[in-house]
Scaffold this motif. Structure first.
Motif, PDB file in Angstrom:
ATOM      1  N   LYS A 194     -25.190  14.315  -5.334  1.00  0.00           N
ATOM      2  CA  LYS A 194     -24.466  13.094  -4.986  1.00  0.00           C
ATOM      3  C   LYS A 194     -23.442  12.734  -6.066  1.00  0.00           C
ATOM      4  CE  LYS A 194     -28.261  11.126  -2.276  1.00  0.00           C
ATOM      5  NZ  LYS A 194     -29.238  10.044  -2.149  1.00  0.00           N
ATOM      6  N   ILE A 195     -23.833  12.916  -7.322  1.00  0.00           N
ATOM      7  CA  ILE A 195     -22.908  12.635  -8.421  1.00  0.00           C
ATOM      8  C   ILE A 195     -21.678  13.535  -8.313  1.00  0.00           C
ATOM      9  CG2 ILE A 195     -22.596  12.741 -10.926  1.00  0.00           C
ATOM     10  CD1 ILE A 195     -24.237  10.384 -10.048  1.00  0.00           C
ATOM     11  N   ARG A 196     -21.928  14.819  -8.070  1.00  0.00           N
ATOM     12  CA  ARG A 196     -20.799  15.764  -7.930  1.00  0.00           C
ATOM     13  C   ARG A 196     -19.967  15.422  -6.710  1.00  0.00           C
ATOM     14  NH1 ARG A 196     -24.151  21.276  -9.331  1.00  0.00           N
ATOM     15  NH2 ARG A 196     -23.928  21.203 -11.600  1.00  0.00           N
ATOM     16  N   ASP A 197     -20.650  14.988  -5.671  1.00  0.00           N
ATOM     17  CA  ASP A 197     -19.954  14.623  -4.446  1.00  0.00           C
ATOM     18  C   ASP A 197     -18.976  13.482  -4.715  1.00  0.00           C
ATOM     19  OD1 ASP A 197     -19.500  15.098  -1.803  1.00  0.00           O
ATOM     20  OD2 ASP A 197     -21.102  13.801  -1.059  1.00  0.00           O
ATOM     21  N   GLN A 237     -30.460   3.699  -4.723  1.00  0.00           N
ATOM     22  CA  GLN A 237     -30.441   2.771  -5.856  1.00  0.00           C
ATOM     23  C   GLN A 237     -30.132   3.485  -7.168  1.00  0.00           C
ATOM     24  OE1 GLN A 237     -33.927   0.363  -6.224  1.00  0.00           O
ATOM     25  NE2 GLN A 237     -33.249  -0.653  -8.077  1.00  0.00           N
ATOM     26  N   ARG A 238     -30.473   4.774  -7.245  1.00  0.00           N
ATOM     27  CA  ARG A 238     -30.181   5.518  -8.473  1.00  0.00           C
ATOM     28  C   ARG A 238     -28.675   5.646  -8.687  1.00  0.00           C
ATOM     29  NH1 ARG A 238     -33.377  10.890  -7.145  1.00  0.00           N
ATOM     30  NH2 ARG A 238     -32.167  10.508  -5.261  1.00  0.00           N
ATOM     31  N   ILE A 239     -27.929   5.812  -7.603  1.00  0.00           N
ATOM     32  CA  ILE A 239     -26.465   5.900  -7.723  1.00  0.00           C
ATOM     33  C   ILE A 239     -25.911   4.571  -8.213  1.00  0.00           C
ATOM     34  CG2 ILE A 239     -24.329   6.186  -6.417  1.00  0.00           C
ATOM     35  CD1 ILE A 239     -25.795   8.780  -6.896  1.00  0.00           C
ATOM     36  N   THR A 240     -26.451   3.472  -7.668  1.00  0.00           N
ATOM     37  CA  THR A 240     -26.004   2.147  -8.114  1.00  0.00           C
ATOM     38  C   THR A 240     -26.287   1.963  -9.597  1.00  0.00           C
ATOM     39  OG1 THR A 240     -26.466   1.273  -5.906  1.00  0.00           O
ATOM     40  CG2 THR A 240     -26.208  -0.322  -7.689  1.00  0.00           C
ATOM     41  N   MET A 241     -27.492   2.346 -10.018  1.00  0.00           N
ATOM     42  CA  MET A 241     -27.838   2.210 -11.431  1.00  0.00           C
ATOM     43  C   MET A 241     -26.938   3.096 -12.287  1.00  0.00           C
ATOM     44  SD  MET A 241     -31.457   2.818 -13.409  1.00  0.00           S
ATOM     45  CE  MET A 241     -32.115   1.215 -13.012  1.00  0.00           C
ATOM     46  N   ALA A 242     -26.672   4.316 -11.824  1.00  0.00           N
ATOM     47  CA  ALA A 242     -25.803   5.223 -12.569  1.00  0.00           C
ATOM     48  C   ALA A 242     -24.412   4.618 -12.732  1.00  0.00           C
ATOM     49  CB  ALA A 242     -25.716   6.569 -11.859  1.00  0.00           C
ATOM     50  N   MET A 243     -23.889   4.017 -11.651  1.00  0.00           N
ATOM     51  CA  MET A 243     -22.560   3.427 -11.703  1.00  0.00           C
ATOM     52  C   MET A 243     -22.482   2.329 -12.760  1.00  0.00           C
ATOM     53  SD  MET A 243     -20.419   1.476  -8.705  1.00  0.00           S
ATOM     54  CE  MET A 243     -21.543   0.083  -8.688  1.00  0.00           C
ATOM     55  N   PHE A 244     -23.456   1.405 -12.735  1.00  0.00           N
ATOM     56  CA  PHE A 244     -23.431   0.305 -13.703  1.00  0.00           C
ATOM     57  C   PHE A 244     -23.689   0.798 -15.125  1.00  0.00           C
ATOM     58  CE2 PHE A 244     -23.904  -2.307  -9.912  1.00  0.00           C
ATOM     59  CZ  PHE A 244     -23.030  -3.345 -10.201  1.00  0.00           C
ATOM     60  N   LEU A 261     -22.759   3.753 -16.313  1.00  0.00           N
ATOM     61  CA  LEU A 261     -21.509   4.376 -16.752  1.00  0.00           C
ATOM     62  C   LEU A 261     -20.440   3.342 -17.070  1.00  0.00           C
ATOM     63  CD1 LEU A 261     -21.407   7.282 -14.131  1.00  0.00           C
ATOM     64  CD2 LEU A 261     -21.831   7.514 -16.583  1.00  0.00           C
ATOM     65  N   MET A 262     -20.576   2.164 -16.481  1.00  0.00           N
ATOM     66  CA  MET A 262     -19.631   1.084 -16.752  1.00  0.00           C
ATOM     67  C   MET A 262     -20.078   0.224 -17.933  1.00  0.00           C
ATOM     68  SD  MET A 262     -18.834  -0.124 -12.844  1.00  0.00           S
ATOM     69  CE  MET A 262     -17.749  -1.452 -13.332  1.00  0.00           C
ATOM     70  N   GLY A 263     -21.231   0.592 -18.554  1.00  0.00           N
ATOM     71  CA  GLY A 263     -21.728  -0.181 -19.687  1.00  0.00           C
ATOM     72  C   GLY A 263     -22.405  -1.462 -19.280  1.00  0.00           C
ATOM     73  N   MET A 264     -22.897  -1.531 -18.032  1.00  0.00           N
ATOM     74  CA  MET A 264     -23.525  -2.747 -17.531  1.00  0.00           C
ATOM     75  C   MET A 264     -24.950  -2.482 -17.058  1.00  0.00           C
ATOM     76  SD  MET A 264     -20.238  -4.023 -15.322  1.00  0.00           S
ATOM     77  CE  MET A 264     -21.115  -5.393 -14.573  1.00  0.00           C
ATOM     78  N   GLY A 265     -25.602  -1.486 -17.651  1.00  0.00           N
ATOM     79  CA  GLY A 265     -26.944  -1.115 -17.216  1.00  0.00           C
ATOM     80  C   GLY A 265     -28.003  -2.156 -17.475  1.00  0.00           C
ATOM     81  N   ASP A 266     -27.708  -3.158 -18.346  1.00  0.00           N
ATOM     82  CA  ASP A 266     -28.729  -4.142 -18.690  1.00  0.00           C
ATOM     83  C   ASP A 266     -28.984  -5.144 -17.570  1.00  0.00           C
ATOM     84  OD1 ASP A 266     -26.244  -5.245 -18.935  1.00  0.00           O
ATOM     85  OD2 ASP A 266     -26.770  -6.491 -20.666  1.00  0.00           O
ATOM     86  N   ILE A 267     -28.249  -5.059 -16.437  1.00  0.00           N
ATOM     87  CA  ILE A 267     -28.532  -5.968 -15.337  1.00  0.00           C
ATOM     88  C   ILE A 267     -29.774  -5.536 -14.574  1.00  0.00           C
ATOM     89  CG2 ILE A 267     -26.084  -6.456 -15.048  1.00  0.00           C
ATOM     90  CD1 ILE A 267     -26.124  -4.835 -12.486  1.00  0.00           C
ATOM     91  N   PHE A 268     -30.264  -4.308 -14.853  1.00  0.00           N
ATOM     92  CA  PHE A 268     -31.473  -3.828 -14.207  1.00  0.00           C
ATOM     93  C   PHE A 268     -32.672  -4.125 -15.082  1.00  0.00           C
ATOM     94  CE2 PHE A 268     -28.091  -1.256 -12.398  1.00  0.00           C
ATOM     95  CZ  PHE A 268     -28.375  -1.313 -11.051  1.00  0.00           C
ATOM     96  N   SER A 269     -33.676  -4.816 -14.531  1.00  0.00           N
ATOM     97  CA  SER A 269     -34.870  -5.139 -15.314  1.00  0.00           C
ATOM     98  C   SER A 269     -35.857  -3.993 -15.307  1.00  0.00           C
ATOM     99  CB  SER A 269     -35.545  -6.392 -14.739  1.00  0.00           C
ATOM    100  OG  SER A 269     -35.901  -6.190 -13.385  1.00  0.00           O
ATOM    101  N   GLN A 270     -35.750  -3.094 -14.330  1.00  0.00           N
ATOM    102  CA  GLN A 270     -36.670  -1.974 -14.247  1.00  0.00           C
ATOM    103  C   GLN A 270     -35.896  -0.719 -13.893  1.00  0.00           C
ATOM    104  OE1 GLN A 270     -39.687  -2.904 -11.425  1.00  0.00           O
ATOM    105  NE2 GLN A 270     -40.550  -4.580 -12.617  1.00  0.00           N
TER     106      GLN A 270
END
Length: 580
Positions: free
Chosen positions: A163-166, A181-188, A190-199
């Motif tokens: 999916k990432i390559r896609d 949800q993993r793609i969403t987490m990966a996106m944030f 990579l944007m330096g906003m991963g701390d919005i996820f609590s888990q």
């Protein structure tokens, strides 16, 4: 024909390994040997689409449909190529045409849903937003995801990597895979906003089994087949994708780094700091891009009292965090640790600076509390450094001269300066109280007098000035109380004439005030005053008042008790008890 089949098999292997140029070449050679085989055109169309050569992919897909018009997968290839060309309406029509031949085809249903979503996205302007989000997937994405502890475990799942390559190949695919949800987490991340996820969601097979509500495996062509089921041949869209050797090596190093970190954590908790340093150092050597390893190493240096090394390591953690777009809370933690190290070194200015920087990254109660405590300490130290008895005396003398000249605001400023220079000298507060009284600031004058009394209970002048301010506020009972305290402290009776004169003024003002009230009016007003009402409600005072009515001489005995005398003065000032 056997040669064409062999070429097709090799093409399938190349496609599965991500070698799409090689797959196109092999399928082309197979088509030259078997130009009427619709599967070969279908497979080459898929390979061309993976290379983002959508126009060529569309030609092969149209040839597929021409050769096999009742084969639903051909319409799927054509729809995918049209989708890649952003021809969403045509793609939608193509998917519908395919469903007419195979109404239950999951891939065609999903393609139709994606086309509808893309059309809706374009209609409401979300297409531009999707482009901005997809920009996060540019560059060495897999390496950056491998460097983050939350996203690194996802890389063991070939479907996720696919999916990432896609998305990298076609940014429009981000919307297609947004349900994972993993793609969403990966996106944030990579944007330096991963701390919005609590888990962090579980990875790999565990994720696929526990997150059925996030993605339906049947509707996702990149998902792995169920356990025990063989993958379908190339003409389906479910060809497995594997990590490259470089990616596998990176994942393995990451796992080793995490193991070293775990060993460091255990040693740190056991206060085996040398072992912890060694383990965190090993983790950093394996993966120098992870800020948490640097942060942990800095924590060890702090516990060992090696503050300069702690600061240096934490500063490096901040640099690493910026470069790898780490979560803001990790950068804030490094900055906060630098602040704590400087605090330990008693460099309050730098400590406050780094605490403030930490709070701009991520706000926590712990750092905020430390900042407030240091700011208070810094203020106290500044006040202590400012103190100078000689300069305080000079300011007091200037204030005295200004007071005599009737320049009360200027005198007040000089007395305030004297207080800053020497806050232990009661004369400065007393003199300022005199200025404040002249300026009509009675409550502030009373406060200064009370500060005088707290510093020196024998300073008679403070009681007299307090009584004078209270008199001007028409708080006659409190003024009389202050005068009684002044009498107690005036052992040599030097101030007695001034005390007696002010006391006479208080009683004269009380008589003038209460003489205009009837006993009923005075009682009504007294009951409306909380201070006086509480005295009237006191059973002991009720008993004393009854005794005074039957035996006026009893009042003299009761007045010897300071508390009773004070309460009687309140009642006299209120007009409830009147002087004979």
């Amino acid at each position: 024909m056997s040669n064409a089949n062999e070429l097709k098999a090799k093409g399938n292997e190349a496609f599965a390994a991500g070698r799409h140029d090689e797959a196109v070449r092999l399928f082309t050679e197979a088509i030259e040997l078997d130009p009427t085989n619709h599967v070969l055109y279908s497979n080459r169309s898929a390979s061309l689409a993976s290379l983002k050569k959508y126009e060529d992919a569309l030609r092969d897909a149209e040839k597929t449909v021409e050769l096999k018009p009742d084969w639903a997968k051909g319409y799927g290839r054509k729809g995918a190529a049209l989708f890649g060309l952003r021809m969403y309406a045509e793609a939608r029509d193509t998917y519908e045409a395919g469903l007419a031949h195979d109404p239950s085809n999951a891939l065609l249903k999903k393609g139709l849903a994606d086309a509808d979503a893309a059309l809706a996205s374009d209609a409401d302007g979300m297409g531009d937003f999707a482009k901005q989000m997809s920009a996060a997937f540019q560059g060495d994405v897999l390496a950056r995801l491998a460097a983050n502890p939350k996203t690194a475990p996802f890389l063991v799942d070939p479907a996720f990597v696919a999916k990432i390559r896609d998305i990298q190949a076609d940014p429009n695919k981000l919307q297609e895979h947004a349900g994972d949800q993993r793609i969403t987490m990966a996106m944030f991340t990579l944007m330096g906003m991963g701390d919005i996820f609590s888990q962090t969601p579980p990875a790999g097979a565990e994720f696929m089994s526990s997150a059925a509500d996030l993605m339906d495996r049947k509707d996702h062509p990149t998902s792995p087949p169920p356990a025990g089921q063989k993958p379908e041949p190339m003409e389906t869209e479910e060809a497995p994708v594997e990590l490259t050797e470089e990616e596998k090596a990176a994942a393995a190093k990451k796992a080793q780094a995490e193991e070293a970190k775990a060993q460091g954590n255990a040693a740190y908790k056991a206060r085996k700091f040398d072992e912890a340093l060694e383990s965190y150092g090993a983790a950093i050597e394996l993966d120098p891009t992870d800020i948490t390893y640097w942060n942990n190493k800095a924590a060890v240096y702090f516990e060992m009292g090696r503050l300069d090394e702690c600061i240096e390591t934490a500063e490096r953690a901040v640099e690493v965090g910026r470069e790898s777009r780490a979560e803001y809370k990790h950068i804030a933690k490094a900055l906060g640790r630098i602040g704590t190290a400087y605090s330990k070194k008693d460099d309050l200015a730098k400590a406050i600076q780094y605490y403030e920087r930490s709070l701009t990254e991520h706000r926590t109660a712990d750092i905020l509390g430390k900042l407030r405590a240091l700011e208070k300490l810094q203020k106290q130290r500044a006040e202590e450094e400012y103190r100078d008895e000689g300069k305080a005396e000079e300011a007091r003398e200037r204030g005295n001269a200004l007071f005599k000249a009737g320049k009360f605001p200027e005198a007040q400023a000089e007395y305030s300066e004297a207080i800053k220079r020497n806050p232990a000298d009661v004369r400065n507060y007393s003199n300022r109280a005199a200025c404040l009284t002249k300026l009509g600031a009675m409550p502030d004058a009373v406060k200064d007098c009370e500060t005088c009394i707290a510093l020196d209970v024998t300073f008679v002048k403070a009681y007299i000035r307090k009584a004078n301010a209270l008199f001007l506020m028409r708080e006659y009972a409190e003024a009389l109380d202050a005068l009684e305290e002044a009498k107690t402290q005036d052992a040599d009776r030097k101030n007695r004439p001034e005390i007696d004169q002010l006391e006479i003024k208080c009683y004269a003002a009380i008589n003038e005030h209460t003489s205009r009230l009837t006993p009923e009016e005075a009682l009504k007003r007294a009951q409306a005053n909380p201070k006086v009402a509480s005295v009237l409600a006191n059973p002991a005072m009720q008993s004393i008042l009854q005794q005074m009515q039957s035996n006026p001489r009893a009042a003299r005995e009761h007045l010897k008790n300071p508390a009773v005398a004070s309460n009687l003065r309140k009642l006299i000032a209120a007009g409830v008890v009147r002087m004979g």
